[in-house]
Write a protein that holds these residues in place. Structure first.
Motif, PDB file in Angstrom:
ATOM      1  N   LEU A   1      -4.776   2.792 -11.290  1.00 11.58           N
ATOM      2  CA  LEU A   1      -5.750   1.811 -10.824  1.00 11.58           C
ATOM      3  C   LEU A   1      -6.884   1.713 -11.828  1.00 11.58           C
ATOM      4  O   LEU A   1      -7.299   0.611 -12.209  1.00 11.58           O
ATOM      5  CB  LEU A   1      -6.269   2.206  -9.441  1.00 11.58           C
TER       6      LEU A   1
ATOM      7  N   TYR B   1     -10.847  -0.581  -9.388  1.00 11.42           N
ATOM      8  CA  TYR B   1     -11.126   0.856  -9.374  1.00 11.42           C
ATOM      9  C   TYR B   1     -12.622   1.109  -9.173  1.00 11.42           C
ATOM     10  O   TYR B   1     -13.007   1.976  -8.376  1.00 11.42           O
ATOM     11  CB  TYR B   1     -10.653   1.497 -10.679  1.00 11.42           C
TER      12      TYR B   1
ATOM     13  N   THR C   1      -4.853  -4.354  -1.013  1.00  7.63           N
ATOM     14  CA  THR C   1      -4.292  -3.084  -0.546  1.00  7.63           C
ATOM     15  C   THR C   1      -5.309  -1.958  -0.656  1.00  7.63           C
ATOM     16  O   THR C   1      -5.348  -1.083   0.214  1.00  7.63           O
ATOM     17  CB  THR C   1      -3.000  -2.691  -1.298  1.00  7.63           C
ATOM     18  N   THR C   2      -6.129  -1.953  -1.687  1.00 10.15           N
ATOM     19  CA  THR C   2      -7.133  -0.889  -1.791  1.00 10.15           C
ATOM     20  C   THR C   2      -8.163  -1.010  -0.680  1.00 10.15           C
ATOM     21  O   THR C   2      -8.594   0.004  -0.123  1.00 10.15           O
ATOM     22  CB  THR C   2      -7.824  -0.870  -3.176  1.00 10.15           C
TER      23      THR C   2
ATOM     24  N   GLN D   1      -6.081  -5.500  -4.962  1.00  6.98           N
ATOM     25  CA  GLN D   1      -7.422  -5.488  -4.371  1.00  6.98           C
ATOM     26  C   GLN D   1      -7.331  -5.446  -2.842  1.00  6.98           C
ATOM     27  O   GLN D   1      -8.024  -4.657  -2.192  1.00  6.98           O
ATOM     28  CB  GLN D   1      -8.186  -6.720  -4.826  1.00  6.98           C
TER      29      GLN D   1
ATOM     30  N   VAL E   1     -13.581   0.525  -5.639  1.00  7.32           N
ATOM     31  CA  VAL E   1     -13.086   1.621  -4.815  1.00  7.32           C
ATOM     32  C   VAL E   1     -13.999   2.838  -4.952  1.00  7.32           C
ATOM     33  O   VAL E   1     -14.367   3.462  -3.955  1.00  7.32           O
ATOM     34  CB  VAL E   1     -11.630   1.994  -5.205  1.00  7.32           C
TER      35      VAL E   1
ATOM     36  N   GLN F   1      -4.383   6.589  -8.625  1.00  7.49           N
ATOM     37  CA  GLN F   1      -5.795   6.457  -8.965  1.00  7.49           C
ATOM     38  C   GLN F   1      -5.971   6.279 -10.475  1.00  7.49           C
ATOM     39  O   GLN F   1      -6.755   5.451 -10.918  1.00  7.49           O
ATOM     40  CB  GLN F   1      -6.570   7.676  -8.466  1.00  7.49           C
TER      41      GLN F   1
ATOM     42  N   PHE G   1       0.232   2.005  -8.865  1.00 10.49           N
ATOM     43  CA  PHE G   1      -0.078   0.579  -8.872  1.00 10.49           C
ATOM     44  C   PHE G   1       0.652  -0.173  -9.978  1.00 10.49           C
ATOM     45  O   PHE G   1       1.128  -1.283  -9.771  1.00 10.49           O
ATOM     46  CB  PHE G   1      -1.590   0.352  -9.002  1.00 10.49           C
TER      47      PHE G   1
ATOM     48  N   ALA H   1       0.839  -1.205   0.000  1.00 11.62           N
ATOM     49  CA  ALA H   1       0.000   0.000   0.000  1.00 11.62           C
ATOM     50  C   ALA H   1       0.871   1.252   0.000  1.00 11.62           C
ATOM     51  O   ALA H   1       0.624   2.186  -0.770  1.00 11.62           O
ATOM     52  CB  ALA H   1      -0.943  -0.006   1.204  1.00 11.62           C
TER      53      ALA H   1
END
Length: 144
Positions: A99, A107, A51-52, A49, A110, A96, A18, A10
């Motif tokens: 991702l 994404y 880490t998000t 996935q 998220v 972002q 990413f 992360a």
């Protein structure tokens, strides 16, 4: 070990993006083998996935901690913004964007989670601000 991998990944993903961070780099930073990472996460997508989810939970917990202080709603909004910006490190590499481009399913998850979390937080803040007389309710008329 799994949690350590998630925390390290992360941090690296938020710093470098990413797509930019490889499993080799994560393993090297941790002083473990890439095989150890793959024993816990069968693919990089599964690590992304995880880490998000970790990042979102950390942000959500931080926001809840700020709200628990019961500050003035205006101060609360400022503190939440400052916390999120610090937590996401004001990234330069646009994790972002990466991702969205390379992990679109993650994404989308998220974005849905983020939207729901922000909607609830903002609604609570507005209600508190109106109740405290800090915000006023304005009636507006739409012009078509």
């Amino acid at each position: 070990m799994k949690e350590d991998i998630i925390r390290t990944a992360a941090d690296m993903f938020l710093t470098f993006g990413f797509k930019s961070v490889t499993m080799d780099e994560i393993a090297n930073k941790m002083g473990i083998s890439k095989k150890t990472i793959y024993a816990n996460f069968s693919t990089k997508t599964k690590l992304v996935q995880a880490t998000t989810i970790y990042i979102l939970k950390s942000i959500e917990q931080g926001i809840e901690n700020i709200k628990a202080r019961e500050n003035n709603p205006i101060v609360e909004l400022y503190e939440i913004k400052k916390f999120v910006m610090n937590h996401l490190k004001d990234e330069k590499s646009s994790p972002q964007y990466q991702l969205n481009k390379y992990y679109p399913k993650v994404y989308q998850e998220v974005q849905e989670n983020h939207s729901e979390m922000m909607h609830c937080s903002l609604a609570d803040n507005l209600k508190k601000g109106i109740d405290d007389g800090l915000y006023s309710v304005l009636h507006t008329r739409r012009i078509y």
